[in-house]
Enzyme design. Sequence first.
Site: not given
Lengths: 334, 348
Positions: A71, A140
């Site tokens: 990322e 998440h």
Amino acid sequence: MTAQAELEREETETMTVREAIREALREELARDEDVYIMGEDVGAFGGVLEVTGDLYEEFGEERVRDTPIAEAGYVGAATGAAATGTRPVIELMFSDFIGVSMEQIMNQMAKMRYMFGGKTEIPVTVRATEGGGMGAASQHSGTVHAWISHFPGLKAVAPGTAAAAKGLTKAAIRSNDPVFVFENKMIYEQQGDVPTDEDYIVPIGEAAVEREGEDVTVVATQRLVGESLDVADRLAGDVSVEVIDPRSLYPLDTETIAESLRKTGRMVVADETPLSYGTHAEIITRAQEEAFFSLDAPIQRVGTPDTHMPFSTPLEQEVLPDGEGVENAIRRIT
Amino acid sequence: MANYTLDTEDGRLEALRRMLTIREFDTKAGEYFADGEIPGFVHLYIGEEAVGVGTCAALEPDDYITSTHRGHGHCIAKGLDTKLMMAELFGKRSGYCNGKGGSMHIADVDAGMLGANGIVGAGPPLATGAALSIDYQDRDQVALAFLGDGAVAQGQVHEAVNMASTWNLPAVFLVENNKYGEATPVEKQHNVKQLSDTAQAYDIPGVTVDGMDVTAVTEAVEEARKRARAGDGPTMIEAETYRYNGHYEGDEQNYRDEEEVAQWKERDAIESFKERLIDRGELTEAEFEELQAEVEDEIADAVEYAQNSDLPEPEEAYEDMFSEPVPEVEQFASRLRTDGGSSGGDSR
């Protein structure tokens, strides 16, 4: 103008939030060759959130590009690419992964234009999904848009309807500034009327009055927009509820919110970020700065009570803000 | 056409001029920092001139570079204007970033300079991104990231090199190994013998060159550029060099002894290049003195320009945040215009 009045002027089609975002991506990819998508599994796989879907078949691997699971690397690369003539649209998958890429976001993407005296543009879009409700547990399920809205140099939008999802995604891609689009994962299947005009955009910084009312203003974001509209339906005849979706978190349309508060004198702010030091505080501060003498009751907050999102269903349901919380808040002040 | 190339006599003299310019610029930057005229921090490039100049001599003018916190040398090597650089260091409106960046953030995107950077290891992802733009639009350029030995330990550098090599992008990673990451020796920060050995992890060429030899640096970068343009992907080059000054000005340097510094100075890149040009009959001692005098004049002019330039007006703090400005910031600028005085961020 209310959101409904806005839509009545347009040709529309009923679709889900997921389809609306995909349509926005498809139209912008077709409109501008400099636009391309990057992210983990966004290509042939179609995206973990099934948003990019068939775009890979239509536009190919150069324009719907799978990245390594890196990322910081690809957010940084997107920033460098945006500074050098192309317009990347990042899918960061879960917004919790912003943590992994935060250095490139806060020290490069957000600061380059300012540090360089305005001599470069950073036209990058970052899409990320937020929110609890599906047992995805703490890493998440986060709702982190307050971090990005707080950080100077970044713009942040968070649609609560399918129309806003399309219009904001397109506005983000066309913007020459870094824009984060926060998609709540529980409303991907929510349906709505969406304008089909390829130039339909929702300008960044404009709120929508989703329902007009007289007694109390509910400023709700993402999933809580729909849930607040349901509450307004339920309370109709008893309490007249006005529902506003800010749509854009930064910049924030303070005036539309203040105008509503001047009319109703009461306000509830419903947003899934944790309650402390966050989105609610900012909206409330601005509302009282502009409309303090219209206030008839303390402004109420509905949000996540400063915990992470737990895994087990009863725990998750306990902390997840919802329509019931909005209704309770309305009852407290009307 | 390159700005200058070591393949011609004129180009070699230009390279020498730029090395001298870097040394003079940073010498003066150090002096004016010590005097308090330059605020903030400065990290000087003195000793490492052959790396920046040798690298940029192998690049084309529209190639991109990303730089580091020690970026003045990269800027001058890339062809940035010393007047606008010095004005930026002095915090003046006429500087490259209108006084918003300072020493650690000089940038000139139009000249291919994507910014000095205050975060160690942040440049390589940006360079990978620039290489992605080049590749995506099929342009005849490369993107080169300067990074220090310390940055090789950063996770995001690994991500950037991995992505550039996996995608076969026209990128070059130029590691300036000046032997210390801040105050800690390189061998206490890495387990590899040579930092270029890390290239093996990406299946790309990794070479180590003498960073005190401008010709050796240029040859390696030329090769890397050729490879990148041929579509064969990135190269990692480690240039072994040494900073004569501390990590930052004011650094007490208790981590190294004077003897070590003296040994490196004996191999001074400017001295050795000058001797080589004299040996080849391309330069005389008198011509060198003349060149040195010209460079001193240029930097004196740059200092004068910086000193005589205006400071920014307070309201300029509210400019340049966004391409499309936001009311959240604009309100402060308009308040300054109507009320005058400092607003200091009170929200009403």
